[in-house]
Design a protein around this motif. Structure first.
Motif, PDB file in Angstrom:
ATOM      1  N   ALA A  93       0.831  -1.204   0.000  1.00 43.76           N
ATOM      2  CA  ALA A  93       0.000   0.000   0.000  1.00 43.76           C
ATOM      3  C   ALA A  93       0.862   1.248   0.000  1.00 43.76           C
ATOM      4  O   ALA A  93       1.949   1.267   0.577  1.00 43.76           O
ATOM      5  N   ASP A  94       0.348   2.256  -0.643  1.00 39.14           N
ATOM      6  CA  ASP A  94       0.964   3.580  -0.646  1.00 39.14           C
ATOM      7  C   ASP A  94      -0.179   4.586  -0.538  1.00 39.14           C
ATOM      8  O   ASP A  94      -1.112   4.548  -1.334  1.00 39.14           O
ATOM      9  N   ILE A  95      -0.123   5.463   0.468  1.00 32.79           N
ATOM     10  CA  ILE A  95      -1.163   6.481   0.635  1.00 32.79           C
ATOM     11  C   ILE A  95      -0.473   7.839   0.690  1.00 32.79           C
ATOM     12  O   ILE A  95       0.581   7.978   1.311  1.00 32.79           O
ATOM     13  N   SER A  96      -1.066   8.824   0.017  1.00 30.42           N
ATOM     14  CA  SER A  96      -0.447  10.151  -0.019  1.00 30.42           C
ATOM     15  C   SER A  96      -1.495  11.233  -0.249  1.00 30.42           C
ATOM     16  O   SER A  96      -2.612  10.959  -0.693  1.00 30.42           O
ATOM     17  N   ALA A  97      -1.084  12.467   0.072  1.00 24.56           N
ATOM     18  CA  ALA A  97      -1.880  13.659  -0.254  1.00 24.56           C
ATOM     19  C   ALA A  97      -1.269  14.252  -1.521  1.00 24.56           C
ATOM     20  O   ALA A  97      -0.061  14.486  -1.575  1.00 24.56           O
ATOM     21  N   GLN A  98      -2.095  14.478  -2.523  1.00 22.84           N
ATOM     22  CA  GLN A  98      -1.605  15.040  -3.786  1.00 22.84           C
ATOM     23  C   GLN A  98      -2.478  16.220  -4.192  1.00 22.84           C
ATOM     24  O   GLN A  98      -3.594  16.374  -3.721  1.00 22.84           O
TER      25      GLN A  98
END
Length: 100
Positions: A54-59
């Motif tokens: 998993a990879d979670i980010s704010a973009q």
């Protein structure tokens, strides 16, 4: 909740390879400039028979909002994921004024 793919056999649960979910977030009040945003996984419900990737980010962070982007790949099977976020930055305050 970012997604609940187990309920309807969605791609995060049944798919393979690169997959992505994007959820827009609109701030109740805009910041004066783009704030610093931190996102985290608050809940994940995953299949124990496959690797958890998993990879979670704010973009695309702006004074008005941002997008939460969650990615997985290969054979990972995710039933559902919920994310939390915090935004920190300057806001307009009618009690503040400049003195020259």
């Amino acid at each position: 909740m970012l997604f609940s793919d187990f309920a309807h056999s969605g791609p995060m649960w049944t798919g393979e390879g690169p997959r992505e979910v994007t959820q827009p977030v609109v701030f109740v009040e805009p910041f004066l400039e783009a704030p610093h945003v931190m996102v985290s996984v608050a809940l994940w419900d995953i299949d124990s028979a496959t690797n958890m990737r998993a990879d979670i980010s704010a973009q695309r962070v702006t004074p008005e909002g941002f997008s939460i982007v969650f990615k997985t790949w290969a054979d990972s099977r995710l039933a559902r994921v919920r994310a939390d976020w915090t935004a920190i930055g300057a806001v307009d305050d009618p009690d503040l004024w400049d003195v020259d």
